[in-house]
Design an enzyme around this catalytic site. Sequence first.
Site, PDB file in Angstrom:
ATOM      1  N   VAL A  14       3.307  69.582 102.298  1.00  0.00           N
ATOM      2  CA  VAL A  14       3.733  69.744 100.897  1.00  0.00           C
ATOM      3  C   VAL A  14       2.635  70.432 100.081  1.00  0.00           C
ATOM      4  CG1 VAL A  14       4.496  68.538  98.811  1.00  0.00           C
ATOM      5  CG2 VAL A  14       5.237  67.721 101.065  1.00  0.00           C
ATOM      6  N   ILE A 136      15.493  67.652  95.032  1.00  0.00           N
ATOM      7  CA  ILE A 136      16.587  67.364  94.075  1.00  0.00           C
ATOM      8  C   ILE A 136      15.977  66.796  92.787  1.00  0.00           C
ATOM      9  CG2 ILE A 136      18.684  66.018  93.676  1.00  0.00           C
ATOM     10  CD1 ILE A 136      19.001  65.732  96.707  1.00  0.00           C
ATOM     11  N   LYS A 205      12.415  54.671  97.487  1.00  0.00           N
ATOM     12  CA  LYS A 205      13.040  55.632  96.574  1.00  0.00           C
ATOM     13  C   LYS A 205      14.088  54.967  95.674  1.00  0.00           C
ATOM     14  CE  LYS A 205      12.214  59.318  99.931  1.00  0.00           C
ATOM     15  NZ  LYS A 205      12.754  59.981 101.118  1.00  0.00           N
TER      16      LYS A 205
HETATM   17  N1  HSE Z   1      10.671  61.041 105.645  1.00  0.00           N
HETATM   18  C1  HSE Z   1      11.529  61.321 104.557  1.00  0.00           C
HETATM   19  C2  HSE Z   1      12.905  61.694 105.051  1.00  0.00           C
HETATM   20  C3  HSE Z   1      11.040  62.437 103.686  1.00  0.00           C
HETATM   21  O1  HSE Z   1      13.162  61.696 106.255  1.00  0.00           O
HETATM   22  O2  HSE Z   1      13.752  61.956 104.222  1.00  0.00           O
HETATM   23  C4  HSE Z   1       9.919  62.026 102.815  1.00  0.00           C
HETATM   24  O3  HSE Z   1      10.288  60.968 101.992  1.00  0.00           O
END
Ligand code: HSE
Length: 436
Positions: A14, A136, A205
Amino acid sequence: MNPIKVGLLGIGTVGSGTFNVLKRNQEEIRRRAGRGIEIAVVADLNTERARELTGGTVDVVSDANDVVTRPDIDIVIELIGGYGIARELVLKAIENGKHVVTANKALLAVHGNEIFEAARKKGVIVAFEAAVAGGIPIIKALREGLTANRIQWIAGIINGTTNFILSEMRDKGLDFDTVLKEAQQLGYAEADPTFDIEGIDAAHKVTLMSAIAFGMPVQFDRAHVEGITKLSAIDIKYAEELGYRIKLLGITRRREEGVELRVHPTLVPASRLIANVEGAMNAVLVQGDAVGATLYYGKGAGAEPTASAVIADLVDVTRLHTADPNHRVPHLAFQPDELSNVPVLPIEEVTSSYYLRMRVSDETGVLAEITRILAEGGISIDAMLQKESREGEPQTDIIILTHLTREKQINAAIRSIEALQTVLSPVTRLRMEELN
Ligand code: HSE
């Protein structure tokens, strides 16, 4: 005006994506932000690689402490990950009056309350668009675009690795272990995929989205987390026969008594758009009282998609850098003194529909016994599937879909069903969401 100066902690996937996109689109970004955004220093343990990636155009140091204390740096981008050193560095950056942009969902889901409070006291911003669903702009949507709404629920495919595995299991009829190995070979799954496949990454998340949606502190420790490791190919197949797809969803929902916060494999009607999100893509469905349902779809990981979110935060911070902190959008969308201590409901108090699969003796009265137990538990049946038993093998699978019920009621019914002599296997129970 001079460019705003940025220090980058960690130039992995990233980090290098951020460096490259910022360089490639610098002129457009400057026109949007009102001034240039310049990465002035990069900290990475592998200084040689960092120099190679940056082409010798910026300072490279091995000690991140040199970045978070450097007087000319206004914004620190934290892309180290994890809860340990990243927490120390973020707090130190804040203490030194730096704004922080981070993609670190784990850090914020676990230590967010402490970090946001430290930032508030110091009058700096902690921006984290890249922490949820990669490219997103879901944090922006929840915090600003949907600000008129009383958010009712959010359901998201917010882990690409597990969505890729589930898509492959369904497409090819393969079991979990086989697909996981394939995903690792293709680089879709990490060598240690625990956080992804056990649902922990998705829980980080959805915890952040939940706090923003309902105006409450982050409460990762109260989230119910189940991954996909125990999911059988046979349930994906039966779900399909009944018109459903199985997705690993992060769900948070407002109830009278509190908030549901959960991650688990979920049956979703195949006709829903979100059920058709395949491969490593992410999607988040948000239900607001005024707007109704809105759906956000895109890449949840990868160098440039995640860089897109990191840079959006850099632009926001650059624009708001000189603004009175009271005029900035609060970290969790609600003013800090207006956060409420709404309880996260224990999983037994969650309301859902259920998919039940059981192996039974194919003899008179078995189904009547099972439906009696469900009826006595106040559980209404929505659909049923019974397979013909094979010749010479007088046993079969029964699949039952229920209407909405409390989890503790279904658990009690399952205990009674499993106690029947004619029920030959433990009951497989999956949650089901209509999302309408
Ligand atoms: N490892 C996560 C995924 C991406 O597979 O979506 C980073 O949060």
